[in-house]
Design a protein around this motif. Structure first.
Motif, PDB file in Angstrom:
ATOM      1  N   PHE A   1       0.741  -1.476   0.287  1.00  0.00           N
ATOM      2  CA  PHE A   1      -0.221  -0.284  -0.270  1.00  0.00           C
ATOM      3  C   PHE A   1       0.535   1.548   0.142  1.00  0.00           C
ATOM      4  O   PHE A   1       0.582   1.959  -0.353  1.00  0.00           O
ATOM      5  N   VAL A   2       2.202   1.205   0.841  1.00  0.00           N
ATOM      6  CA  VAL A   2       2.775   2.330   1.000  1.00  0.00           C
ATOM      7  C   VAL A   2       3.568   2.107   0.355  1.00  0.00           C
ATOM      8  O   VAL A   2       3.971   3.753  -0.841  1.00  0.00           O
ATOM      9  N   TYR A   3       3.409   1.424  -0.934  1.00  0.00           N
ATOM     10  CA  TYR A   3       4.641   1.491  -1.985  1.00  0.00           C
ATOM     11  C   TYR A   3       3.933   2.499  -2.929  1.00  0.00           C
ATOM     12  O   TYR A   3       4.459   2.832  -4.363  1.00  0.00           O
TER      13      TYR A   3
ATOM     14  N   ILE B   1       2.235   9.090  -6.249  1.00  0.00           N
ATOM     15  CA  ILE B   1       1.996  10.823  -6.264  1.00  0.00           C
ATOM     16  C   ILE B   1       3.188  10.878  -6.251  1.00  0.00           C
ATOM     17  O   ILE B   1       3.091  12.285  -6.831  1.00  0.00           O
ATOM     18  N   VAL B   2       4.668  10.759  -6.369  1.00  0.00           N
ATOM     19  CA  VAL B   2       5.718  10.322  -6.802  1.00  0.00           C
ATOM     20  C   VAL B   2       5.086  11.080  -8.343  1.00  0.00           C
ATOM     21  O   VAL B   2       5.951  11.725  -9.244  1.00  0.00           O
ATOM     22  N   GLY B   3       5.488   9.803  -9.009  1.00  0.00           N
ATOM     23  CA  GLY B   3       4.496   9.732 -10.822  1.00  0.00           C
ATOM     24  C   GLY B   3       3.693  10.920 -11.255  1.00  0.00           C
ATOM     25  O   GLY B   3       3.786  11.755 -11.513  1.00  0.00           O
ATOM     26  N   GLY B   4       2.761  11.591  -9.907  1.00  0.00           N
ATOM     27  CA  GLY B   4       1.546  12.140 -10.306  1.00  0.00           C
ATOM     28  C   GLY B   4       2.476  14.105 -10.481  1.00  0.00           C
ATOM     29  O   GLY B   4       2.051  14.899 -11.368  1.00  0.00           O
ATOM     30  N   VAL B   5       3.129  13.607  -9.276  1.00  0.00           N
ATOM     31  CA  VAL B   5       4.259  14.638  -9.089  1.00  0.00           C
ATOM     32  C   VAL B   5       5.200  15.426 -10.190  1.00  0.00           C
ATOM     33  O   VAL B   5       4.683  17.086 -11.208  1.00  0.00           O
ATOM     34  N   LEU B   6       5.552  14.725 -11.147  1.00  0.00           N
ATOM     35  CA  LEU B   6       6.558  14.613 -12.058  1.00  0.00           C
ATOM     36  C   LEU B   6       5.601  15.167 -13.064  1.00  0.00           C
ATOM     37  O   LEU B   6       6.415  15.502 -14.028  1.00  0.00           O
TER      38      LEU B   6
END
Length: 330
Positions: free
Chosen positions: A118-120, A126-131
């Motif tokens: 879940f954390v992974y 989140i990181v993919g969306g921000v980038l």
């Protein structure tokens, strides 16, 4: 790999597990043993790896023992720096055991596995969306072409769709995609460590997801590039060579995490470990695909079980090829 003395003669090399089994049976506890890195030959009973083995009582050794470092020629695919666990004789992979063990581990450790995944998934999303957002901002807004006269009913969306594709493959999007892949690979190292610890009965925590070094990440990037080139070229040439190479070198990431080896050594280690088991691993991979497919068909909810089982199955196979069932926790 270990060497030992038998009837006043040097013997080996054998794996640590094989030597331990012999010391537990036919070899006396004062048998002289040696491996690369040791300054001199020592009685097995004085070596930490064999100290607690209930070996045959000491016996008289024949002749003097002015042993030097062995000069035997060892297969370079097996004799790698920092490794001594690849068995001299390949262990046939038990596909049924791998699936059964991964299923039992998933049930026994479901809470820890679910939280880890879940954390992974959350962090990578989140990181993919921000980038992706940053990449879009760098490339600028997507231009939508106007609908012009003469277009068919099916055509109006095509110009804007093509323009969107061009914008999404701009410099910003490419950089964002590369950074996202690198970050996902970094977390993948931690995920592999957690899986190995679970199967070995060791403690795990979420901190291990972020605990791998940047050095391992750079090694993984280099090994991934080489692996991708080999498999890609193999698939171009009649597909079968690509499958062969894919199975032979498939454990390079696990080796980097578990053995802390470099780019080339991790690929060599995987090649040695999987010898004579390539097609068993291929069938295991196919079964994993069906497991994931079955989970997806079970209203997606089944993936909560299917993904961890498929993930652990390959890690079980990696450990099993070292020393059979003894490589895993009971």
């Amino acid at each position: 790999m270990w060497y030992y003395t038998l009837n006043g003669q040097q013997a080996g090399p054998v794996s640590q597990a094989e030597l331990a089994q012999m010391l537990n049976g036919s070899l006396p506890s004062d048998t002289l043993v040696w491996k690369e890195g040791m300054a001199d030959w020592l009685p097995a009973q004085d070596v930490d790896a064999f100290r607690n083995i209930e070996a045959t009582p000491p016996s008289q050794t024949n002749g003097s023992n002015p042993y030097a470092a062995p000069n035997s020629i060892v297969d370079e695919n097996i004799k790698l720096s920092g490794t001594d666990e690849i068995p001299a004789t390949p262990i046939p992979l038990d596909i049924g055991f791998c699936i059964s063990k991964s299923w039992k581990t998933t049930i026994a450790c479901f809470g820890a596995i679910f939280l880890t995944w879940f954390v992974y998934i959350l962090i990578t999303s989140i990181v993919g969306g921000v980038l992706s957002t940053i990449g879009t901002a760098i490339d600028g807004p997507v231009a939508v072409a106007p609908i012009t006269e003469g277009m068919t009913q099916q055509a109006p969306f095509l110009p804007s769709h093509n323009q969107s594709i061009n914008q999404q493959t701009g410099t910003g999007a490419i950089i964002a995609g590369i950074l996202n892949n690198i970050f996902t690979m970094f977390l993948g190292l931690g995920l592999t460590l957690i899986g190995l610890n679970l199967l070995r009965g060791k403690d795990t925590n979420l901190g291990q997801l972020f605990g791998q070094s940047g050095t391992k990440l750079f090694r993984l990037i280099g090994a991934s590039i080489l692996y991708g080139l080999m498999v890609g070229l193999g698939l171009v040439f009649f597909i079968v060579p690509g499958i062969y190479l894919g199975m032979r070198f498939m454990f390079y990431q696990t080796v980097i995490v578990d053995k802390d080896l470099g780019v080339i050594d991790s690929l060599k280690y995987s090649s040695s470990l999987t010898r004579d088991n390539k097609w068993r691993l291929f069938f295991l991979f196919i079964i994993n695909c069906f497991i994931v497919l079955a989970g997806a068909l079970a209203l997606i909810v089944g993936l909560i079980w299917a993904l961890p089982v498929a993930w652990l199955t390959l890690l079980v196979a990696y450990l099993y090829l070292h020393d059979g069932e003894r490589s895993l926790a009971a």
